[in-house]
Scaffold this motif. Structure first.
Motif, short mmCIF file in Angstrom:
data_model
loop_
_atom_site.label_atom_id
_atom_site.label_comp_id
_atom_site.label_asym_id
_atom_site.label_seq_id
_atom_site.Cartn_x
_atom_site.Cartn_y
_atom_site.Cartn_z
N ILE A 76 1.06 -1.16 0.01
CA ILE A 76 0.09 0.31 -0.02
C ILE A 76 1.09 1.22 -0.12
CG2 ILE A 76 -1.94 1.29 1.09
CD1 ILE A 76 -2.72 -1.36 2.58
N GLY A 77 0.52 2.20 -0.99
CA GLY A 77 1.39 3.36 -0.77
C GLY A 77 0.47 4.64 -0.55
N VAL A 78 0.89 5.18 0.79
CA VAL A 78 0.43 6.43 1.29
C VAL A 78 1.05 7.69 0.91
CG1 VAL A 78 -0.43 7.18 3.39
CG2 VAL A 78 -0.39 4.73 3.23
N ARG A 79 0.16 8.60 0.44
CA ARG A 79 0.80 9.84 0.06
C ARG A 79 0.32 11.06 1.28
NH1 ARG A 79 3.90 10.90 -4.44
NH2 ARG A 79 4.09 9.05 -5.94
N ALA A 80 0.72 11.72 1.74
CA ALA A 80 0.69 13.15 2.45
C ALA A 80 1.62 14.22 2.39
CB ALA A 80 0.39 12.50 3.92
N GLY A 161 -20.61 11.99 -6.05
CA GLY A 161 -19.22 12.28 -6.18
C GLY A 161 -18.43 10.77 -6.29
N ASP A 162 -17.50 10.75 -6.98
CA ASP A 162 -16.51 9.47 -6.94
C ASP A 162 -15.47 9.68 -5.92
OD1 ASP A 162 -18.15 8.09 -8.96
OD2 ASP A 162 -17.13 9.48 -10.52
N VAL A 163 -15.45 8.99 -5.02
CA VAL A 163 -14.38 8.96 -3.64
C VAL A 163 -13.41 7.81 -4.11
CG1 VAL A 163 -15.89 10.29 -2.28
CG2 VAL A 163 -15.60 7.84 -2.17
N THR A 164 -13.53 6.99 -4.78
CA THR A 164 -12.47 6.11 -5.31
C THR A 164 -12.51 5.69 -6.65
OG1 THR A 164 -13.25 4.93 -3.05
CG2 THR A 164 -12.10 3.33 -4.65
N PHE A 165 -11.28 5.22 -7.01
CA PHE A 165 -11.25 4.80 -8.45
C PHE A 165 -10.57 3.53 -8.68
CE2 PHE A 165 -8.41 4.91 -12.28
CZ PHE A 165 -9.45 4.67 -13.30
N ASN A 181 -4.31 -10.52 -14.05
CA ASN A 181 -5.22 -9.37 -14.09
C ASN A 181 -4.93 -8.38 -12.80
OD1 ASN A 181 -6.77 -9.98 -16.29
ND2 ASN A 181 -8.36 -11.14 -14.98
N ILE A 182 -4.27 -7.34 -12.81
CA ILE A 182 -3.93 -6.48 -11.84
C ILE A 182 -4.93 -5.38 -11.86
CG2 ILE A 182 -2.17 -4.78 -10.99
CD1 ILE A 182 -1.21 -7.97 -11.11
N CYS A 183 -5.26 -5.15 -10.42
CA CYS A 183 -6.19 -4.14 -10.09
C CYS A 183 -5.62 -3.09 -9.22
CB CYS A 183 -7.40 -4.98 -9.39
SG CYS A 183 -8.49 -5.77 -10.01
N SER A 184 -5.71 -1.75 -9.79
CA SER A 184 -5.16 -0.61 -8.99
C SER A 184 -6.32 0.35 -8.39
CB SER A 184 -4.15 0.08 -9.89
OG SER A 184 -4.92 0.82 -10.86
N HIS A 185 -6.17 0.53 -7.01
CA HIS A 185 -7.12 1.25 -6.25
C HIS A 185 -6.44 2.53 -5.99
CE1 HIS A 185 -9.52 -2.36 -4.76
NE2 HIS A 185 -8.69 -2.69 -5.80
N SER A 186 -7.16 3.57 -5.99
CA SER A 186 -6.90 4.93 -5.59
C SER A 186 -8.16 5.51 -4.63
CB SER A 186 -6.63 5.84 -6.76
OG SER A 186 -5.46 5.41 -7.63
N PHE A 187 -7.91 6.13 -3.72
CA PHE A 187 -8.72 6.67 -2.70
C PHE A 187 -8.18 7.59 -1.56
CE2 PHE A 187 -7.80 2.57 -0.63
CZ PHE A 187 -8.08 3.28 0.94
N VAL A 188 -8.76 8.52 -1.22
CA VAL A 188 -8.54 9.48 0.04
C VAL A 188 -9.17 9.27 1.19
CG1 VAL A 188 -7.93 11.33 -1.62
CG2 VAL A 188 -9.98 11.16 -0.66
N LEU A 197 -4.19 7.17 -0.69
CA LEU A 197 -3.63 5.77 -0.59
C LEU A 197 -3.96 5.19 -1.89
CD1 LEU A 197 -4.94 6.23 2.35
CD2 LEU A 197 -4.42 3.74 2.69
N ALA A 198 -2.93 4.09 -2.56
CA ALA A 198 -2.94 3.53 -3.42
C ALA A 198 -2.31 2.25 -3.54
CB ALA A 198 -2.29 4.42 -4.78
N PHE A 199 -3.05 1.27 -3.79
CA PHE A 199 -2.38 -0.23 -3.80
C PHE A 199 -2.78 -1.06 -5.22
CE2 PHE A 199 -6.20 -0.20 -1.44
CZ PHE A 199 -6.92 -1.36 -1.65
#
Length: 216
Positions: A76-80, A161-165, A181-188, A197-199
């Motif tokens: 999991i990648g975290v950005r702040a 609104g879209d809060v997760t992609f 089949n790689i799934c990538s997630h992005s959300f705040v 966060l992204a994973f």
């Protein structure tokens, strides 16, 4: 941050980038509980989301040597701080991810050598999938394998609104059966914090997570 949660390098506010040549001779200052984290790579065990520990050490070691097995580790990648790039206007509107722009960026001409349609166009599915709004590209066979443009797009819609992609490659059907089949997630995490966060995980990892959830 406990070391058994971290994976690779944690960047704090004011640190030189990991790609900056000056980092070779740079000495990290003492960290405290008030040190501000810019980016943090985590590694957790599934389905319990536990950190690396003696009881799962063997599984962790195997995961570092294989791209397909075992399936129970998640990076999991975290950005702040300085690495948090989402504008306040988008955060306050609740429309974190621009659905139209994401769909447009994944649409367009394809290489016909790999099969599939000449032009990728997306259609919204009538039913939610795992509670998410799903868009599928038109013109691909249900069991089509190996085409990088065959990508499913998912959005978590809250109050319009879209809060997760989420995007998932779709080689074969269902997508949960193929480790390619790689799934990538992005959300705040807003409004709890200015943190994103992204994973990524494979389709088979998703299948394992869904199976664990059904047992709860």
């Amino acid at each position: 941050m406990p070391l058994n949660y971290t994976h690779l390098i944690t960047e704090y506010d004011g640190d030189p980038s990991v790609f900056d040549p000056e980092r070779r001779n740079w000495k990290a200052p003492t960290r405290t509980f008030v040190s501000k984290i810019n980016s943090l790579p985590l590694m957790v065990h599934l389905p319990d989301f536990a950190p690396r520990a003696p009881e799962n050490e063997a599984s962790y070691d195997r995961a570092q040597k294989s791209v397909t097995e075992p399936e129970e580790w998640l990076s999991i990648g975290v950005r702040a701080g300085e690495r948090f790039f989402i504008q306040d206007a988008a955060l306050n509107s609740g429309r974190i991810y621009d659905r139209a722009k994401f769909i447009e960026s994944h649409s367009g001409p394809t290489n016909l050598r790999f099969g599939g349609p000449a032009v990728v166009k997306y259609e919204r599915r009538a039913e939610l999938r795992h509670g998410l709004v799903e868009f599928r590209p038109l013109g691909f066979k249900a069991d089509e394998d190996g085409n990088g443009r065959n990508t499913r797009l998912f959005f978590n819609e809250v109050d319009g609104g879209d809060v997760t992609f989420i995007k998932c490659h779709a080689s074969g059907s269902p997508i949960e059966n193929n480790h390619r089949n790689i799934c990538s997630h992005s959300f705040v995490l807003y409004p709890a914090g200015h943190t994103s966060l992204a994973f990524e995980h494979s389709g088979k990892t998703l299948r394992s997570l869904l199976a664990a959830r059904r047992k709860q």
